[in-house]
Every structure is written in C-alpha cells, then in structure tokens.
Design an enzyme around this catalytic site. Sequence first.
Site, PDB file in Angstrom:
ATOM      1  N   LYS A 166       0.852  -1.187   0.000  1.00  0.00           N
ATOM      2  CA  LYS A 166       0.000   0.000   0.000  1.00  0.00           C
ATOM      3  C   LYS A 166       0.897   1.250   0.000  1.00  0.00           C
ATOM      4  CE  LYS A 166      -0.665   1.185   4.851  1.00  0.00           C
ATOM      5  NZ  LYS A 166      -0.294   2.593   4.785  1.00  0.00           N
ATOM      6  N   HIS A 196      -0.754  -5.645   5.587  1.00  0.00           N
ATOM      7  CA  HIS A 196      -0.213  -6.496   6.652  1.00  0.00           C
ATOM      8  C   HIS A 196      -1.195  -6.683   7.807  1.00  0.00           C
ATOM      9  CE1 HIS A 196       0.933  -2.525   8.336  1.00  0.00           C
ATOM     10  NE2 HIS A 196       0.808  -3.121   9.501  1.00  0.00           N
ATOM     11  N   LYS A 200      -2.469 -10.447  10.382  1.00  0.00           N
ATOM     12  CA  LYS A 200      -2.389 -10.608  11.834  1.00  0.00           C
ATOM     13  C   LYS A 200      -3.321 -11.729  12.279  1.00  0.00           C
ATOM     14  CE  LYS A 200      -1.121  -5.788  12.740  1.00  0.00           C
ATOM     15  NZ  LYS A 200       0.168  -6.042  13.376  1.00  0.00           N
ATOM     16  N   GLU A 234      -2.099   4.970  17.594  1.00  0.00           N
ATOM     17  CA  GLU A 234      -0.643   4.891  17.679  1.00  0.00           C
ATOM     18  C   GLU A 234      -0.150   5.930  18.678  1.00  0.00           C
ATOM     19  OE1 GLU A 234       1.390   3.933  13.695  1.00  0.00           O
ATOM     20  OE2 GLU A 234      -0.348   5.139  13.127  1.00  0.00           O
ATOM     21  N   ASP A 253      -3.995   6.930   5.040  1.00  0.00           N
ATOM     22  CA  ASP A 253      -2.929   6.017   5.449  1.00  0.00           C
ATOM     23  C   ASP A 253      -3.458   4.827   6.236  1.00  0.00           C
ATOM     24  OD1 ASP A 253      -0.054   5.431   5.607  1.00  0.00           O
ATOM     25  OD2 ASP A 253      -0.285   5.794   7.754  1.00  0.00           O
ATOM     26  N   HIS A 258      -6.339  -0.302   5.908  1.00  0.00           N
ATOM     27  CA  HIS A 258      -6.333  -1.202   7.063  1.00  0.00           C
ATOM     28  C   HIS A 258      -7.692  -1.327   7.734  1.00  0.00           C
ATOM     29  CE1 HIS A 258      -2.114  -1.397   6.596  1.00  0.00           C
ATOM     30  NE2 HIS A 258      -1.788  -0.321   7.286  1.00  0.00           N
ATOM     31  N   LYS A 358      -2.270   9.544  15.316  1.00  0.00           N
ATOM     32  CA  LYS A 358      -0.905   9.550  15.826  1.00  0.00           C
ATOM     33  C   LYS A 358      -0.864  10.277  17.172  1.00  0.00           C
ATOM     34  CE  LYS A 358       1.438   8.013  12.085  1.00  0.00           C
ATOM     35  NZ  LYS A 358       2.295   6.804  12.123  1.00  0.00           N
TER      36      LYS A 358
END
Length: 506
Positions: A166, A196, A200, A234, A253, A258, A358
């Site tokens: 991505k 990714h 998981k 995060e 992002d 995701h 973030k």
Amino acid sequence: MAIENPFLDPLRFERQAPECAIVIFGANGDLTRRKLMPALYRLAYDRRLSAGFAVIGISRTPLSDDQFRDKMLESVKQFSEDTAVDTDVWAAFARGLYYVAGDIGDAALYQRLGQKLMAAESQRHTGGNALFYLSTQPSQYAQAALGIGAAGLGKGTGWRRLVVEKPFGHDLASARDLSRRLHEVFSESDVYRIDHYLGKETVQNILAFRFGNGIFEPLWNRRYVNHVQITGAESIGVEGRGAYYQEAGALADMIQNHLLQVMATIAMEPAASFRAASVRDEKSKLLRSMRAMTPDEVRRNSVAGQYGPARVGGQAIAGFRQEPGVDPQSPTDTYAAVTLFVENWRWAGVPFYVRTGKRLPKRVTEIAIQFNPAPLAIFDQDGGENAPNLLIVRIQPEEGISLKFLSKRPGAGMTLRPVSMDFNYGSSFGERSPSAYETLLLDAIVGDATLYTRQDMVEASWSVVEPIQNVWRETRFDFPNYAAGTWGPAAADEMLARRGHAWRKP
C-alpha cells in the site's frame, strides 16, 4: 517398538512453499530489513521454504552477492523478534540470496535480472516460478511492473506473481490507473495487494470466531448490535516520515485500507466456503454496501485532527508541524474519525465508528461491538448503566478476545456489576504466532489470495473515503486541535454524543 503416529507431527498440517525465486525491489529499504528478510528467514527456520528457493534483492546501491548476504544477516539479527540466528540454517538460507544493482527506470536492470533469474533456476532449481515484490516508492510501482513486462519477465516456464505494498493509489482515479498499468503485464489473479493488518492472527481469527461457532452469528445483526467501534491508535508520531505522511494523512494512510478491511471482515456475510474468491466476494459486497456520504453528511459524520506540542510523561513532545520535513502550515490530518453505515438488511441503521490517530495515549488496535441492553432493568446495577455488553477483539499489541457482561455481585441482594471473560491468544495456545509478513509471504508463494485485497475492494474503499477527502480538502481546519498524548479532538467525542454514544477507552 511403538509406531510413531505421523498425524501427531504438527508440520504435517503446515503448508510448505513450492520452489520459486522471490525478487524484492527496494532490497535496501526499511521494509526489507525490518520485516521481509526476518520473515523469510523464519520460514526457512521453520522448514516452510522449499530447498529450491532463491531471493534476489534489487536496489541502486552497488553490492556483491556476499555483501548483500552479510547485510541481510545483520538485519535478521537486529529485527527477528523471537529467533536467535541459527548458524546452520542461515548458511543454507544465505546460499539462496542474490543481488542485482540498478535503477528501476533503467531497462538494462531487467536484462540483468533476467540473467540472475536464469542462474537461480539453474543453481537453486526454482522451477521457473517468480514472485516479484514491490517494496519501493508507490510512484515506482507501475514503472517496475512495466519494466518486468518489457523484458519478458512477466511470463516464464512457471508462474509469475506481483506483490504490491500500500498505498494503492491516492484516490479512486489513481487507484484505477495503477491497476490498469499493472494489468498490462499481470492478470488480476496474479496481482497480490498486501495489507499487513490482514495477516495478523487476530484479524484472521475474526473469521474463525464468527463462522466456526454457532452461538455468535445469530447475534451479529442490527437486532442485537447497538453500534461498533474500530480503533487504530498509535502512540508514536511520524518517526522521521514527515515528508511522506503529510502527503497522505491518517484518513488515507489507515482508514482507507487497514481499518476498512478490518470492518469488512467484521461485517461481511458468511462466505459459501473458505476459498479466496468466496471470502473476497463477500468483503467486496460489504464495502460496496457502505454509504458514500454527501458533503453535509461528511461535515456531521467525520472529524479531522492534528496533534500539537505537549509534555507527556515529563518529556516535551513536538507537534506535527514541528516534525522534521513537515510544512509549518501543513493541513494534514494526523487523526481521523468517521461514522459509517452499511446499507444492507443485516446492518441498516447501525453506526460503525472508525478512528485512528498519531500521538494518542497508547498503541492499540481493537474492535468493540456493543450490544443492545436488556429490554427492562429489573436489578440494581452497580455501574451497569455505563457497562453495556461488549465483545472486544484486540488486534494489537496483545491479541485476544474479551466478552464483557453483567453478573451478580457477591453478598446479599441482587446487585449487578460488570465482569469480563477473556481469551488471550498467546497463553491459550502456548505457541508462537507467525508474524503477519510470514503468513502473507507464504500465502503469495502458494497462490492463496484470501488475505489479499482485490481491485474491486480497493475501488470500493476509495468510493467511501474520497467524498470525505474532497470536503476536507476544501475545509480550513483550526489545527492543531488536540495535544499529543490525548485521545484526539473534542469534536470526535461530540460526533458520538449526538447519537448517545461515547468512545470506549481501550
């Protein structure tokens, strides 16, 4: 003498990769060093790679094969989380590592790559199979694919596949254009768009949890579910990636790929079988059922945020606009929260709250499904009004599932209090979980696309996100609007409060 039971060998049930050459464009980059090479080494350590494998690294830095092997050894030593490097395993693994130096835009690079592939096939018996992995700047994806095709490397005596990291475009039009250019060389069935998060263990376990048990699926609908919260938080900032991040932002992002993929996994209809086409068909159908918001709906149902400077734990934390490589007037979102709706019979009217950011208080990714309360409160509830029935799926950092419900408090009377029933992935199975990249690399090599994103899924995700982007692009936000170390802007709390809901504190 006792006869050994072959069915007690756990490796019997583990897939082993067929022989192939793995070509990594961007072999000196962080992704290769931190994730790809440690994952490939671990697959070799676990005897999951065929003896007939080769890895060909490509980057601009001039290196010999031996220098590349030494560099990758240092990466595996540094970034393998739970495996000390075994000398014998590494020696066998390293013999399959090769290197080609060159620029992606140089046609001569692909000629040299073709020669190296032929040498690897002769020396390592790779069967003519090749997996091309694009671990480069997104602007180079199409260029690399077209270079592979122009040199005749997109076809061979064996299969040829392309793995793309991505982001898959920066809007709907660019995603379609990228797909069109990739398809000039590779068919859609041979293009593996890697996310990714989908590798998981807990994300995969959502499918097992929902469709492998008979007690949950009857509750998985608008009649019983009040709302769903998906959080991807995060605690770190942009970590030196300011220049890239200010071109992307939290919405594109994290949510576009995701978290929408996680939402699709949670909300999809049961697949007819656990096969790639069936599972991805249902995910695609779910994403296409999501309502694309009007500009007015965007203003009511989305919140953009950007973190400002603060002191966290006695340490001064810079705001986003003070990060290296970031424009001091940058309007980039480092926080995004949206309310989404799925327009189908199962989920009509149920809000899905999705947030990411973030510099939030902790690193956590989870799904919290809140169920409707009992129709009549006949007991004294000690905090019960604020403790609804919740099913929480934790994706990271600690993988597991928790069911929160009310139970009688010990002693006289019938007073209820909230309790939880927990399943922890690590302690329950007592064995190591493979990393996401181990799972996804092995899937690509064996040709299993179940956990990979298909083009129609990418386009459906952009169709949901692009209307939000368009409004945000024309809006002048009063950034920064949350301090580093907090849970985001107050407007995100207000967005939920309008429906009588509140964000869960993970």
